[in-house]
Motif scaffolding. Structure first.
Motif, mmCIF file in Angstrom:
data_model
loop_
_atom_site.group_PDB
_atom_site.id
_atom_site.type_symbol
_atom_site.label_atom_id
_atom_site.label_comp_id
_atom_site.label_asym_id
_atom_site.label_seq_id
_atom_site.Cartn_x
_atom_site.Cartn_y
_atom_site.Cartn_z
ATOM 1 N N ASN A 1 129.047 40.725 48.766
ATOM 2 C CA ASN A 1 129.349 39.848 47.412
ATOM 3 C C ASN A 1 130.095 38.552 47.235
ATOM 4 O O ASN A 1 129.876 37.772 46.589
ATOM 5 N N GLY B 1 128.063 35.810 47.917
ATOM 6 C CA GLY B 1 126.858 35.822 46.907
ATOM 7 C C GLY B 1 125.525 36.211 47.367
ATOM 8 O O GLY B 1 124.348 35.852 46.875
ATOM 9 N N ALA B 2 125.571 37.337 48.153
ATOM 10 C CA ALA B 2 124.381 37.994 48.888
ATOM 11 C C ALA B 2 123.752 38.759 47.635
ATOM 12 O O ALA B 2 124.423 39.535 47.195
ATOM 13 N N ARG B 3 122.565 39.078 47.877
ATOM 14 C CA ARG B 3 121.768 39.969 46.992
ATOM 15 C C ARG B 3 121.473 41.167 47.705
ATOM 16 O O ARG B 3 120.752 40.791 48.864
ATOM 17 N N ALA B 4 121.600 42.507 47.171
ATOM 18 C CA ALA B 4 121.008 43.587 47.912
ATOM 19 C C ALA B 4 119.696 43.753 47.688
ATOM 20 O O ALA B 4 119.111 43.520 46.613
ATOM 21 N N ASP C 1 116.133 45.327 47.558
ATOM 22 C CA ASP C 1 115.884 46.850 47.123
ATOM 23 C C ASP C 1 115.002 47.666 48.336
ATOM 24 O O ASP C 1 113.915 47.013 48.682
ATOM 25 N N THR D 1 111.424 47.156 48.100
ATOM 26 C CA THR D 1 110.988 45.933 47.840
ATOM 27 C C THR D 1 109.368 45.621 48.198
ATOM 28 O O THR D 1 108.893 46.323 49.176
ATOM 29 N N GLU E 1 111.159 40.670 53.098
ATOM 30 C CA GLU E 1 112.005 41.740 53.156
ATOM 31 C C GLU E 1 111.608 43.091 53.840
ATOM 32 O O GLU E 1 112.505 43.675 54.223
ATOM 33 N N TYR F 1 121.029 43.058 52.640
ATOM 34 C CA TYR F 1 121.284 41.789 51.665
ATOM 35 C C TYR F 1 120.837 40.611 52.332
ATOM 36 O O TYR F 1 120.583 40.141 53.370
ATOM 37 N N MET G 1 120.943 36.078 51.553
ATOM 38 C CA MET G 1 121.415 34.975 50.652
ATOM 39 C C MET G 1 120.149 34.197 50.472
ATOM 40 O O MET G 1 119.532 33.376 51.223
ATOM 41 N N ASP G 2 119.669 34.349 49.223
ATOM 42 C CA ASP G 2 118.563 33.950 48.626
ATOM 43 C C ASP G 2 118.448 32.382 48.778
ATOM 44 O O ASP G 2 117.624 31.682 49.018
ATOM 45 N N HIS H 1 118.056 33.737 53.790
ATOM 46 C CA HIS H 1 116.660 33.663 53.418
ATOM 47 C C HIS H 1 115.555 32.824 54.444
ATOM 48 O O HIS H 1 114.638 33.241 54.846
#
Length: 663
Positions: free
Chosen positions: A92, A95-98, A100, A103, A108, A130, A132-133, A156
């Protein structure tokens, strides 16, 4: 080239922690002396000039030194507390996104399948993933305090620009850090660096404050002199802050470089495909791996697969060896082959080309490897299907398999995942489905009427209550696939189970205990399940077990209980059990005190207490215990399900990731 084993690497990681503390204390001492030197020149006067060493022991000197040390310690302590949330907190922070688990994104899903295969093949819970988009560079890192709560963060750029084999090489590299205990060291290093950099941040604040004050309304000359003094002190502290940055990067390099080489070698060992990780490194050399969208890139440099921050004096301060050196260490001549392959597709490109000179996706042309989402590269897997009662190859000790990925385990993982029904697998990715799996594992062998009676023991709850509809989908799948799916299914469900809040985790373990106690007896699998959940979902799940014992003598009662149970589980007669127990205990008995007799009965509580005590041993003392247990379960040339579950229980409770022994 021989590589140190799991237990040697664990011991090395603990030694590195001591090295880190020594380097940190040295940096604190030097920064404190530098600040005191500034204070000496600011506070001295011609009428009462003291030599620096005398001033250092004066009231002013001691107050200055104490304030500096307090600030550094406070800065580190604040960050340490901030990172107490473990791997998820670090993810977090950048700024990484978990991702799903269910997905639909192809890239992913490719990552998820690679990670699940390696987790099952190595015997560790699946890490939470996670991405990092906004990062187009190629990089990745793992974070956490224990393997049970680890997270894997990728950019990404990594999941979109790397082929399946290259991404598998990166994942193997990061799994090596999970096995070796590097994650805990890396997170602690972030906290310690925060304290070292505190002085520079204060200098920046004072400098800005002095400039801000100078632009306000006119003041007296006395005020002007005070502002000037603050500005001078700010500049001095800012310069000292850069000294702290230098020491911080030097510490990162000292702790990280050798571990990165070891992780590269382990990745090749795990994947048996040197071109995978070498190709990933080659693409980093072409495109770069810098993290440009987070202010923590410099803090994370030692954690990442490749350099994450630009810096001067790279040869001295880089946390990773040069890309060319890493590729050539993986396999001599590999760099030449990769360059030649790239010249065939992009004649003007070369390894040292800047990122701007490389067009997006250009390196994908030299991989020659399928990017299939599910299917691993078949040319690496030529071993036959493992039988349902297999043993390690002759001469192989079980301790040598701990913390590794072998061909049998990987084949098992690939075949198992292929056999899982899509509905069953999808349920494991949801909190409700993962909870129901825990219940289904305990009732799947019962009649439908008994299943209904047992589930009536579970109180109603939106997440934790019994869900007949979900159980109807899980129980038949467990029966059709067989007992070998039980632990792998738990590993797949761990990311969802970790999303339960503390109260829900406690409620789940309470419900599981109710189902276990319903028939007034505890089977080995029930013990293994409850112990697994307690180890990975309990209040202390993120806390590593400290070393308490450096010899076997204090834990002899625990050894006696464990090996007595294993000897009786591995034989059918008391005479054979005594003989097997004597053989297993031969390396531990103290002849001066006589042999420890085999115990007639070992309760489940005694076994759990024994395993807790044995986990407090130094890592270098654990292999002999794993091998003694292995001797008990393999003495007859086969491993049945009960023996495997007992072995898995022992390994898990001693923080020793054990690859599948049966398939």
């Amino acid at each position: 080239m021989a590589h140190p084993g799991f237990f040697q690497r664990q011991a090395s990681a603990r030694r590195n922690t001591s090295l880190l503390v020594c380097l940190f204390l040295t940096a604190v001492a030097l920064i404190t002396l530098a600040v005191c030197l500034v204070g000496y020149f600011v506070t001295r006067s011609e009428s009462s000039a003291l030599a620096f060493h005398h001033w250092l022991l004066s009231r002013h000197g001691l107050w200055t030194a104490g304030a500096v040390v307090a600030l550094i310690v406070a800065g580190s302590l604040i960050r340490w507390i901030d990172l107490a949330g473990g791997g998820a907190r670090v993810a977090n922070m950048v700024g990484a996104r978990a991702i799903d688990p269910d997905t639909r994104d192809n890239d992913e899903r490719k990552l998820r399948n690679i990670v699940e295969e390696m987790a099952i093949a190595s015997g560790v819970p699946v890490p939470e993933l996670y991405v990092m988009d906004n990062e187009t560079g190629i990089n990745a890192f793992v974070a956490g305090y224990t393997s049970g709560e680890a997270v894997l963060v990728v950019t990404h750029g990594a999941i979109t620009q790397l082929s399946r084999d290259e991404l598998q090489g990166v994942v193997g590299h990061e799994f090596s850090h999970i096995f070796n205990g590097d994650m805990r060291l890396n997170v602690r290093l972030i906290a310690l660096l925060a304290g070292i950099l505190m002085i520079g941040q204060i200098g920046t604040f004072l400098l800005r404050a002095s400039f801000f004050s100078s632009h306000r309304s006119l003041r007296s000359s006395r005020d002007s002199r005070g502002q000037a003094a603050i500005g001078v002190i700010g500049i001095a502290l800012l310069v000292i802050g850069y000294l702290g940055v230098f020491f911080g990067r030097l510490i990162q390099a000292a702790v990280s470089r050798q571990r990165e080489m070891l992780a590269d070698a382990s990745s090749v060992q795990f994947t048996r495909n040197p071109e995978g990780i070498a190709g990933a490194l080659f693409k980093i050399g072409l495109k770069g791996g810098y993290l440009d969208t987070t202010s923590h890139a410099s803090d994370m440099n030692h954690m990442c697969f490749g350099e994450s921050a630009r810096m001067k004096f790279t040869a001295l301060l880089a946390s990773h060896p040069p890309i060319e050196e890493r590729i050539n260490r993986i396999q001599p001549g590999m760099l030449v082959r990769l360059r030649s392959r790239l010249r065939d597709t992009e004649p003007r490109a070369n390894l040292r080309a800047a990122t701007v000179s490389a067009r997006p996706g250009m390196a994908a042309g030299f991989s020659g490897i399928s990017d299939d989402i599910y299917s691993p590269v078949s040319r690496k897997r030529t071993s036959p299907l493992v039988s349902s009662a297999s043993t390690p190859p002759a001469g192989t000790k079980l301790s040598e398999r701990v913390g590794t990925v072998n061909s049998e385990g990987e084949d098992f993982a690939v075949r198992l995942l292929a056999r899982l029904p899509a509905t069953f697998r999808g349920l494991l990715y949801t909190r409700a489905g993962a909870v129901q799996l825990c219940y289904a594992l305990l009732i799947s062998e019962l009649s439908r009427e008994q299943q209904r009676e047992r589930m009536e023991l579970i109180p109603s709850h939106p997440i934790l209550g019994g869900e007949p509809g979900l159980l109807e989908k899980l129980v038949p799948a467990l029966k059709s696939i067989g007992e070998g799916v039980r632990f792998p299914a738990l590993e797949l469900a761990m990311p969802a189970l970790r999303k339960l809040d503390p109260e829900e985790r406690e409620g789940l373990m309470s419900n599981v205990q109710k189902l276990v106690a319903a028939d007034h007896r505890v089977s080995l699998f029930e013990l293994a399940l409850t112990s697994f959940l307690s180890r990975h979902l309990g209040p202390d799940a993120s806390r590593a077990m400290p070393v308490k014992y450096r010899s076997y003598r204090p834990v002899m009662p625990a050894l006696q209980r464990l090996l007595s149970l294993l000897a009786r589980a591995g034989t059918s007669s008391s005479g054979d059990a005594e003989q097997l127990y004597t053989e297993a205990m031969a390396g531990f008995n103290d002849t001066r005190k006589g042999e420890q007799p085999v115990l007639e009965k070992v309760t489940m509580r005694q076994l759990r207490e024994a395993l807790t005590a044995l986990n407090g041993l130094s890592p270098l003392l654990k292999p002999a215990i794993i091998d003694a247990c292995g001797h008990c379960i393999t003495h007859d040339g086969r491993i049945d399900v009960r023996e495997y579950e007992l072995m898995r229980l022992v390994a898990d409770q001693m923080d020793c990731p054990m690859p599948p022994l049966t398939a």
